[in-house]
Design an enzyme around this catalytic site. Structure first.
Site, short mmCIF file in Angstrom:
data_model
loop_
_atom_site.label_atom_id
_atom_site.label_comp_id
_atom_site.label_asym_id
_atom_site.label_seq_id
_atom_site.Cartn_x
_atom_site.Cartn_y
_atom_site.Cartn_z
N SER A 1 -4.94 -1.54 0.57
CA SER A 1 -6.08 -1.84 0.30
C SER A 1 -6.28 -2.09 -0.90
CB SER A 1 -6.88 -1.99 2.03
OG SER A 1 -6.93 -2.44 3.06
N1 SAH Z 1 -5.56 0.28 6.15
C1 SAH Z 1 -4.18 0.67 5.66
C2 SAH Z 1 -3.82 -1.13 4.89
C3 SAH Z 1 -2.36 -1.26 5.72
S1 SAH Z 1 -2.83 -2.73 5.55
C4 SAH Z 1 -4.05 1.32 4.43
O1 SAH Z 1 -4.89 2.18 3.16
O2 SAH Z 1 -3.00 1.29 3.91
C5 SAH Z 1 -3.28 -3.16 7.69
C6 SAH Z 1 -2.01 -2.51 8.43
O3 SAH Z 1 -2.22 -3.17 9.86
C7 SAH Z 1 -0.53 -2.61 8.15
O4 SAH Z 1 0.69 -1.46 8.14
C8 SAH Z 1 0.00 -3.18 9.77
O5 SAH Z 1 1.49 -3.26 10.25
C9 SAH Z 1 -0.63 -2.99 11.03
N2 SAH Z 1 -1.08 -3.51 12.29
C10 SAH Z 1 -1.17 -5.00 12.38
N3 SAH Z 1 -1.70 -5.45 13.59
C11 SAH Z 1 -1.84 -3.69 14.22
C12 SAH Z 1 -1.70 -4.27 15.68
N4 SAH Z 1 -1.84 -5.06 16.53
N5 SAH Z 1 -1.88 -2.82 15.63
C13 SAH Z 1 -1.79 -1.54 14.72
N6 SAH Z 1 -1.82 -1.55 13.47
C14 SAH Z 1 -1.21 -2.97 13.26
#
Ligand code: SAH
Length: 220
Positions: free
Chosen positions: A71
């Protein structure tokens, strides 16, 4: 020749570069000093591929593989500030570990962070990063975060870092007085939304427009 990536913080990834990012976030309205300190203390370049490390302190989202992104720092700061300061954060749940950056920021402000990710490869890389940075108060689980983490509930706060429908099962894992922040769809786009659990129900507040990758169910 500096082989250790923690030492590779010279130039584009230096302390000074990180401070510039903090100044930018302050200018954009982030006022919570503890959050800004956590950002200043966390080497974001270690949460992206080495080829992108020179861009790690720009205030933008960056690709982390598997179609996912780390993010934007401003959004990380906004979400963290939205749960911080109201009450002591003993246990915090994150849905969507991704690179692990948001969890690493939370780890500096909370006693324990429980973070879930549906893509196994991202879980493994994030775990290695937490280990190498000595962040021992983060527990990571390869799981569908929409189910929450029932055995660890209730949580003081829940941070959802992918956009979509937040199920009631997740809201039910909030302690009374606890807060959840999540990008929620309003028909036109995503809005960062804060939900507070009260004695009688849930209160919602709008924190503005955001863009996140979608929440998906099931594991990869
Ligand atoms: N917090 C992260 C942002 C990653 S983007 C950072 O700081 O880098 C969002 C993430 O959510 C992705 O890796 C995606 O695979 C995950 N995601 C999407 N749906 C999800 C779910 N139902 N359970 C767990 N992870 C999920």
């Amino acid at each position: 020749m500096i082989a250790d990536p923690i030492q590779r913080g010279i130039g584009m990834t230096s302390e000074k570069t990180r401070q510039r990012l903090v100044t930018r976030l302050r200018d954009k309205g982030i006022r919570d000093e503890a959050v800004l300190e956590a950002i200043a203390a966390t080497p974001r370049h270690l949460f992206v591929d080495e080829a992108l490390s020179s861009r790690a302190y720009e205030d933008t989202a960056l690709p982390i593989g598997r179609g996912q992104t780390i993010s934007q720092p401003y959004v990380v700061a906004l979400m963290t500030a939205a749960i911080h300061g109201e009450r002591p954060l003993r246990k915090v749940l994150e849905v969507g570990t991704g690179s692990g950056y948001q969890a690493a920021i939370l780890a500096r402000l909370c006693d324990r962070v429980f973070t879930t990710e549906r893509i196994g490869e991202l879980v493994r890389t994030a775990r290695q990063r937490f280990h190498r940075l000595g962040l021992h108060n983060i527990l990571t689980r390869h799981a569908d975060g929409l189910e929450g983490w029932p055995t660890q509930a209730p949580f003081d706060a829940i941070v959802v870092t992918a956009g979509g429908e937040v199920p009631d099962a997740l809201l039910e894992q909030l302690d009374e007085g606890g807060v959840l922040v999540a990008p929620m769809n309003d028909g036109q786009g995503q809005r960062l939304t804060r939900v507070t659990r009260t004695a009688t129900g849930f209160e919602r507040e709008d924190l503005g427009p955001v863009i996140f990758v979608p929440l998906l169910s099931g594991l990869e």
